[in-house]
Design a protein around this motif. Structure first.
Motif, PDB file in Angstrom:
ATOM      1  N   GLU A  56      28.643  22.547  44.922  1.00 20.09           N
ATOM      2  CA  GLU A  56      26.855  22.894  45.286  1.00 20.09           C
ATOM      3  C   GLU A  56      25.860  24.051  45.195  1.00 20.09           C
ATOM      4  O   GLU A  56      24.758  23.968  44.819  1.00 20.09           O
ATOM      5  N   ALA A  57      26.855  25.080  44.781  1.00 21.50           N
ATOM      6  CA  ALA A  57      25.528  26.958  45.084  1.00 21.50           C
ATOM      7  C   ALA A  57      24.709  26.073  44.164  1.00 21.50           C
ATOM      8  O   ALA A  57      23.634  27.107  44.173  1.00 21.50           O
TER       9      ALA A  57
ATOM     10  N   GLU B 230      25.635  34.184  48.094  1.00 18.16           N
ATOM     11  CA  GLU B 230      24.007  33.987  48.951  1.00 18.16           C
ATOM     12  C   GLU B 230      24.503  32.588  49.274  1.00 18.16           C
ATOM     13  O   GLU B 230      23.538  32.583  50.713  1.00 18.16           O
ATOM     14  N   ASN B 231      25.121  31.398  49.001  1.00 18.02           N
ATOM     15  CA  ASN B 231      25.597  29.641  49.303  1.00 18.02           C
ATOM     16  C   ASN B 231      25.871  29.581  50.762  1.00 18.02           C
ATOM     17  O   ASN B 231      25.898  29.442  51.820  1.00 18.02           O
ATOM     18  N   ALA B 232      27.053  30.450  50.359  1.00 25.85           N
ATOM     19  CA  ALA B 232      28.051  30.393  51.643  1.00 25.85           C
ATOM     20  C   ALA B 232      28.503  31.920  51.264  1.00 25.85           C
ATOM     21  O   ALA B 232      30.157  31.555  51.066  1.00 25.85           O
ATOM     22  N   PRO B 233      28.541  32.626  51.970  1.00 24.24           N
ATOM     23  CA  PRO B 233      29.468  34.167  51.542  1.00 24.24           C
ATOM     24  C   PRO B 233      30.998  33.624  52.283  1.00 24.24           C
ATOM     25  O   PRO B 233      31.562  35.011  52.393  1.00 24.24           O
TER      26      PRO B 233
ATOM     27  N   ILE C 160      35.669  33.947  49.661  1.00 24.45           N
ATOM     28  CA  ILE C 160      36.201  34.435  49.615  1.00 24.45           C
ATOM     29  C   ILE C 160      37.452  34.991  48.143  1.00 24.45           C
ATOM     30  O   ILE C 160      38.279  35.918  48.700  1.00 24.45           O
ATOM     31  N   ALA C 161      38.135  34.000  47.825  1.00 22.87           N
ATOM     32  CA  ALA C 161      38.275  33.923  46.212  1.00 22.87           C
ATOM     33  C   ALA C 161      38.050  34.250  45.574  1.00 22.87           C
ATOM     34  O   ALA C 161      38.696  35.110  44.138  1.00 22.87           O
ATOM     35  N   TYR C 162      36.897  34.413  45.042  1.00 24.13           N
ATOM     36  CA  TYR C 162      36.030  34.951  43.812  1.00 24.13           C
ATOM     37  C   TYR C 162      36.146  36.975  44.927  1.00 24.13           C
ATOM     38  O   TYR C 162      36.052  37.960  43.405  1.00 24.13           O
ATOM     39  N   ALA C 163      36.005  36.918  45.428  1.00 26.74           N
ATOM     40  CA  ALA C 163      36.346  38.913  45.528  1.00 26.74           C
ATOM     41  C   ALA C 163      37.072  39.717  45.540  1.00 26.74           C
ATOM     42  O   ALA C 163      37.493  40.422  45.593  1.00 26.74           O
TER      43      ALA C 163
END
Length: 258
Positions: free
Chosen positions: A223-224, A233-236, A242-245
Motif C-alpha cells: 500500500e505504501a 514513512e507509512n508503517a515504520p 523491520i525486514a528492509y531495515a
C-alpha cells in the motif's frame, strides 16, 4: 576520493518486488547514514511516484540526461530522507529504446551520465524495467553488481537462466567487473510449504548469494507507494519495515566483509 558502488535491481519478471526493494532498501540505507541515489530507469516511473513525485509534471527526467546529455544536477531531486536523492523517470523514457538504438555508444550512455556524480554518493541503486532492452543493458553496463529479487512462488526460477546469461553477456562484452550482489526472496510466507521449498531451490542455485533476510508478504508494503511513501514513512513498525531495515544491515555487513 571514493566512488559510489552502483547496483542494478533487476529481474525480467514483473511483480517480484523490484520497485518496493529499490525504494525501501535505499531509504533504510539513508536512515543508517549512507548517501544514496535512486535511479528510476523504468518508463512506468513507479519508483518516482512511490517517492511522492508527480511524474507527469516533471520538467526534466532521466530521459533528458540519457538522450540529450542534460546535466544530472538539474535533474536529480530530493526525497523525504536527508541523504537520499532520486533521478526520476516518466513516460518520456518509453520511446528512448528506439532513440538509443540509433546512437553511438548506445549501451554506455548511462555509465557516462553517472560518472561525474559517483563521488557524491556511497551507493547508487538503479530500478530496472522488467525487460531485457537497451535501458536494462545500460543499467547493467553502468553497474558494479546486480541485486536480484525473486518472489516465493511457483516458477520462481523460470527465466533465471535467461537473466544469468544476460548478465554474462554484459560481463563478456561491455562490463567485465559486474557481479551478482545478492538474491532477495520477496513475498515470503513462512506458513506455506511452497515458500520454504522455493527458498531451498533458489539457495541450491545461488548458494551464499541468497540473503538471510526475507521480505514477508505484507499489505502495508504493497500500500505504501500509493501514498507516495516508503514503508518507513507509512508503517515504520510493520513487518515490512523491520525486514528492509534488517536487509540494509545485512547488505552493509556483506560490504564490510569484501
Amino acid at each position: 576520493m571514493s566512488r559510489a558502488k552502483v547496483i542494478s535491481i533487476f529481474n525480467q519478471k514483473g511483480g517480484v518486488g523490484k520497485t518496493t526493494t529499490c525504494m525501501n532498501l535505499t531509504a533504510a540505507l539513508s536512515i543508517d547514514g549512507y548517501r544514496v541515489l535512486t535511479v528510476d530507469i523504468d518508463p512506468q516511473g513507479n519508483t518516482t511516484s512511490g517517492f511522492g513525485i508527480e511524474k507527469n509534471d516533471l520538467d526534466k527526467s532521466i530521459y533528458d540526461a540519457l538522450i540529450n546529455g542534460q546535466d544530472l544536477r538539474e535533474v536529480i531531486l530530493t526525497t523525504g530522507f536527508d541523504r537520499l536523492n532520486l533521478l526520476p523517470s516518466n513516460i518520456d523514457l518509453a520511446g528512448s529504446e528506439i532513440e538509443l538504438a540509433h546512437m553511438s555508444q548506445r549501451e554506455t550512455r548511462l555509465r557516462k551520465v553517472l560518472d561525474p556524480i559517483l563521488e557524491y554518493y556511497d551507493y547508487i541503486f538503479i530500478d530496472c524495467p522488467p525487460s531485457l532492452g537497451l535501458l536494462t543493458i545500460n543499467a547493467l553496463t553502468a553497474s558494479d553488481s546486480v541485486l536480484i529479487p525473486i518472489q516465493c512462488e511457483y516458477y520462481a526460477l523460470e527465466g533465471v537462466g535467461q537473466l544469468i546469461s544476460t548478465i554474462s553477456l554484459v560481463k563478456k562484452g561491455l562490463n567485465p567487473k559486474i557481479e551478482i550482489e545478492g538474491v532477495l526472496m520477496t513475498m515470503y510466507d513462512s506458513r506455506t510449504n511452497l515458500a520454504v521449498q522455493v527458498v531451498g531451490e533458489v539457495k541450491s542455485y545461488f548458494k551464499e548469494k541468497v540473503y538471510r533476510t526475507k521480505i514477508p508478504r505484507n499489505i502495508r508494503l504493497a500500500e505504501a507507494p500509493s501514498f507516495g511513501e516508503t514503508i518507513f514513512e507509512n508503517a515504520p513498525n510493520s513487518k515490512g519495515a523491520i525486514a528492509y531495515a534488517e536487509l540494509a544491515k545485512e547488505f552493509i555487513g556483506r560490504e564490510h566483509v569484501k
